[in-house]
Design a protein around this motif. Sequence first.
Motif, short mmCIF file in Angstrom:
data_model
loop_
_atom_site.label_atom_id
_atom_site.label_comp_id
_atom_site.label_asym_id
_atom_site.label_seq_id
_atom_site.Cartn_x
_atom_site.Cartn_y
_atom_site.Cartn_z
N UNK A 179 4.37 31.60 -1.61
CA UNK A 179 3.99 31.30 -2.99
C UNK A 179 4.64 30.01 -3.47
N UNK A 180 5.92 29.86 -3.08
CA UNK A 180 6.67 28.68 -3.50
C UNK A 180 5.89 27.38 -3.24
N UNK A 231 3.07 26.56 -5.81
CA UNK A 231 3.31 26.45 -7.26
C UNK A 231 2.86 25.10 -7.83
N UNK A 249 1.27 38.83 3.68
CA UNK A 249 1.92 38.08 2.60
C UNK A 249 1.46 36.63 2.54
N UNK A 260 -0.69 33.42 1.83
CA UNK A 260 -1.50 33.24 0.63
C UNK A 260 -2.30 31.95 0.66
N UNK A 276 2.54 35.97 -13.68
CA UNK A 276 2.62 34.76 -12.85
C UNK A 276 3.77 33.87 -13.35
N UNK A 332 11.09 32.09 -8.80
CA UNK A 332 11.08 31.26 -7.58
C UNK A 332 11.81 29.95 -7.85
N UNK A 363 6.61 41.57 3.24
CA UNK A 363 5.47 42.04 2.46
C UNK A 363 4.76 43.13 3.23
N UNK A 395 0.46 47.13 -2.68
CA UNK A 395 0.92 46.01 -1.85
C UNK A 395 2.22 45.45 -2.44
#
Lengths: 106, 250
Positions: A1-2, A5, A35, A37, B6, B13, B68, B79
Motif C-alpha cells: 500500500x505504501x 499512496x 496482500x 495490490x 483510507x 503508514x 495478509x 480478509x
Amino acid sequence: MRELLEQIDSWRAEGESIALATVISASGSTPRPVGAKMIVSGGGKMQGSVSGGCVEGSVIEHALDVLAKGEPRLIEYGISDDMAWDVGLSCGGQIEVFIEPLASVS
Amino acid sequence: MKADTYAAIRAAIQASIPAATATCLSGDAEGQVMFLRASDSFDGSFGDPALDQAVRARLLEKLDEGGAGAEELEGVRVFFDSYLPPPHLVVIGAVHTAIPLVSIARIMGFDTTVIDARGVFATEERFPHSDDLIEAWPDEGLAEINLHHGVAAVILAHDEKFEDPALDVLLKSEVGYIGAIGSRKTSQERLERLKARGYTDEQLARIHGPVGLNLGGRAPEEVAISIMAEIVAVRNGVDPARALATAKSA
C-alpha cells in the motif's frame, strides 16, 4: 500500500475515482503474494499489480465496473476458470482478487 | 473502503505506526473495513458484536504477525491485512559499496540510513538518495535508530575500531540481519576477537560475514546486490548458504 499512496494522492488531486484491487488468496505457483495490490483510476490508468501481468487487464475492466456501480466484488482467477483462454493464470495457480471503491465518501 | 478509513491507514503508514485492517468479504457487511492502529485504537464495525469482538482479537494478533490472509470468523469470510513500518537498511561505513547498496535498498522499499564518523565519506553529495545520513561513531549513530526486527544492518567499515562498537550495539538489539564485510580470514578473526570478549557462538551466529551471497562479483554494484540478495533471503527465512542452490533447483 505504501508504494501506492503517492499515486492515489495524485489521482485524487486530479479528481479521479479510484478502485483498489487486493489479492485475497493465492494457491499454487502465483507470481504475487496475498496482500498484493493494484489501483485503477476511473480513467482506466493502473499502478501496482496482482499477478505477473496475467489478469491485470480483466481486473481493470472489473474495477471500472465497481466504480460505476459503487459495489465491491470478489473475482476468482485460475486455470479452471471459464475464461482461462484469455485471462487465466498461465502459471497454473489460482488467485482471488477483491476489488473495492477506494476512499468513497458514502 | 471509506474515505476516513483510507485516511487513517495512510496516516499510519506515513508515520510508520503499525496498523492492521479487516475487510468483510461476505454477508451484509461486505466491503466494510475494521481498523486497528498501534495496538489500542480500533475503528469500524461489521454490525455484529460477537463478530466484531473476534475480528478485534485477530487484528491485535496481525499487528505482531504481519502479512495478509483471508479467514472464516463466526461464519463470515474476513480478509486481514497489516501495515507494518517498512524495512530499514542501516549501513555503517559510507564507503563506495554503500552508494549502490542504498540505491538497491530504496528500490526494495527500505528506509535507508548511512552512518560514518568521517565527514569526507558521509556527504550529501555522495548519498543524496539516502533517507538519513548520520555523521557519528557507529554506536552513537545506532543509538538514534529504532533497532526493530525489520532492520538490516550492514557494516562496511573495514576497521575494527568502527566494527566492534557497532557490533556491540547490534548484537544486543533485535535487528533481523547483521552483515559485516571482510574476507573469510577477516571474518574468522572478527569472531575470535568477539568470542574473547565474551560473546557466545549463538550470539555470533547472527553475524553474516563474509557478507552477501556468493555471486562472484567484485564491483561495488555487484557486491551491493549480493548483500541485498542475502538480506532478502534472511528476511524470507531462507538459509543464505542454500539460497543460490535453491533458486537453481526451484
